[in-house]
Design a protein around this motif. Structure first.
Motif, PDB file in Angstrom:
ATOM      1  N   ALA A 162       0.827  -1.215   0.000  1.00 11.52           N
ATOM      2  CA  ALA A 162       0.000   0.000   0.000  1.00 11.52           C
ATOM      3  C   ALA A 162       0.857   1.259   0.000  1.00 11.52           C
ATOM      4  N   GLU A 163       2.042   1.160   0.583  1.00 10.82           N
ATOM      5  CA  GLU A 163       3.003   2.276   0.598  1.00 10.82           C
ATOM      6  C   GLU A 163       3.544   2.556  -0.803  1.00 10.82           C
ATOM      7  N   LEU A 204      -6.448 -12.493  -8.941  1.00 10.92           N
ATOM      8  CA  LEU A 204      -6.377 -12.701  -7.494  1.00 10.92           C
ATOM      9  C   LEU A 204      -5.614 -11.569  -6.820  1.00 10.92           C
ATOM     10  N   THR A 205      -4.510 -11.138  -7.422  1.00  7.98           N
ATOM     11  CA  THR A 205      -3.725 -10.046  -6.846  1.00  7.98           C
ATOM     12  C   THR A 205      -4.539  -8.764  -6.811  1.00  7.98           C
ATOM     13  N   GLY A 213      -7.264  -1.708   0.145  1.00  7.62           N
ATOM     14  CA  GLY A 213      -7.146  -0.321  -0.291  1.00  7.62           C
ATOM     15  C   GLY A 213      -5.903   0.004  -1.084  1.00  7.62           C
ATOM     16  N   ALA A 214      -5.335  -0.984  -1.789  1.00  6.86           N
ATOM     17  CA  ALA A 214      -4.089  -0.746  -2.516  1.00  6.86           C
ATOM     18  C   ALA A 214      -4.226  -1.048  -4.004  1.00  6.86           C
ATOM     19  N   LEU A 215      -5.443  -1.016  -4.536  1.00 10.93           N
ATOM     20  CA  LEU A 215      -5.626  -1.352  -5.953  1.00 10.93           C
ATOM     21  C   LEU A 215      -4.844  -0.398  -6.855  1.00 10.93           C
ATOM     22  N   GLY A 220       2.482  -1.095 -10.315  1.00 14.64           N
ATOM     23  CA  GLY A 220       3.836  -1.062  -9.781  1.00 14.64           C
ATOM     24  C   GLY A 220       4.219  -2.385  -9.144  1.00 14.64           C
ATOM     25  N   PHE A 221       3.331  -2.943  -8.362  1.00 14.75           N
ATOM     26  CA  PHE A 221       3.632  -4.168  -7.631  1.00 14.75           C
ATOM     27  C   PHE A 221       3.833  -5.363  -8.564  1.00 14.75           C
TER      28      PHE A 221
END
Length: 277
Positions: A162-163, A204-205, A213-215, A220-221
């Motif tokens: 999330a960061e 799934l990710t 809350g990191a959609l 980037g991920f």
């Protein structure tokens, strides 16, 4: 492509591998996971290899656990934190060597990677964003190495994603063990360690990142951060996800992999995202 760290690997082999386009070397400590009986026992024995890797700018990929050792109270729940001094020592000895601590599961690992600086990164699996120890204790389908840890550890993985930290990115660690190896064990042999996520990995990710809350950190991920660390330019290909009119149910009858049927993670559960074909 990667090589496996073994006694046969020499500095000259590293230089030849780099010239042939090999990007990294994978290291397993002996006996920590399925099929790791040929793993290494001492990192110091490979310092000349690591020096050559640093010289030609190859990546060292580390399975970050130590073998269980009852005499020293080492077991599967603390095998990863017990490995972290090795990570710090390798980084201090070879500060220009790019290192990836693979499939981290603990807050301690997240903090260790952050402390090491720009040449050390970390992969996180999708299934470790969902699981804790309660999910695999007594449930062989959720058993993998390293095992999922405590809720606070899972929260640390979620928080660093999330960061939007650029040195933490997706590593699927998808393991297609057939059902007879996952669902059964004997007094002499346990079930295979590994979780199969490949067919549903990106939906799934997205589903899990959205749940905390990191959609907006998805690209980037799963893509940009890893490419940047491995110094691989984008090839122009894109994968687009979409939200279907109704949730997709993950198949319970499995997927075919090399003529075997393999049951995926979360079989029977629903996902809010699919790949836009």
């Amino acid at each position: 492509m990667t090589l496996y760290l073994s006694p046969k690997l020499t500095p000259d082999e590293i230089r030849k591998a780099k010239a042939a386009g090999i990007v990294g070397v994978k290291s397993y400590p002996r006996g920590v996971t399925t099929n790791s009986d040929g793993g290494i026992e001492s990192y110091e024995a490979y310092y000349s290899v690591f020096e050559a890797m640093q010289e030609v700018d190859m990546v060292l990929n580390l399975h970050g656990e130590v073998p269980s050792d009852p005499a020293n109270n080492i077991h599967i729940l603390n095998a990863e934190p017990s490995f972290l001094p090795h990570l710090h020592r390798l980084h201090a000895t070879f500060p220009r060597l790019r290192i990836v601590l693979e499939h981290a599961t603990t807050r301690a690992a997240v903090e260790a990677v952050k402390a090491c600086g720009d040449t050390v990164a970390c992969t996180i699996t999708t299934h470790h964003l969902a699981l804790t120890v309660d999910d695999w204790a007594g449930q062989s389908w959720h058993f993998c190495k390293p095992v999922a840890k405590y809720p606070d550890d899972r929260q640390a993985l979620r928080d660093v994603i999330a960061e939007g930290h650029p040195r933490f990115f997706l590593g699927s660690d998808s393991a297609p063990h057939p059902p007879d190896q996952k669902s059964t064990s004997t007094p002499l042999c346990g079930c295979a360690a590994g979780i199969y996520t490949s067919p549903i990995l990106l939906p799934l990710t997205a589903h899990l990142l959205e749940s905390f809350g990191a959609l907006d950190k998805l690209e980037g991920f799963v893509s940009t951060f890893g490419r940047n660390f491995y110094k691989k330019p984008a090839n122009g290909n894109k994968v687009v996800l979409k939200r279907p009119s109704s949730a997709m149910t993950i198949p319970t009858n499995g997927y075919t992999f090399k003529e075997a049927i393999v049951i995926p993670f979360w079989a029977g559960q629903q996902l809010d995202w699919i790949i836009n074909m």
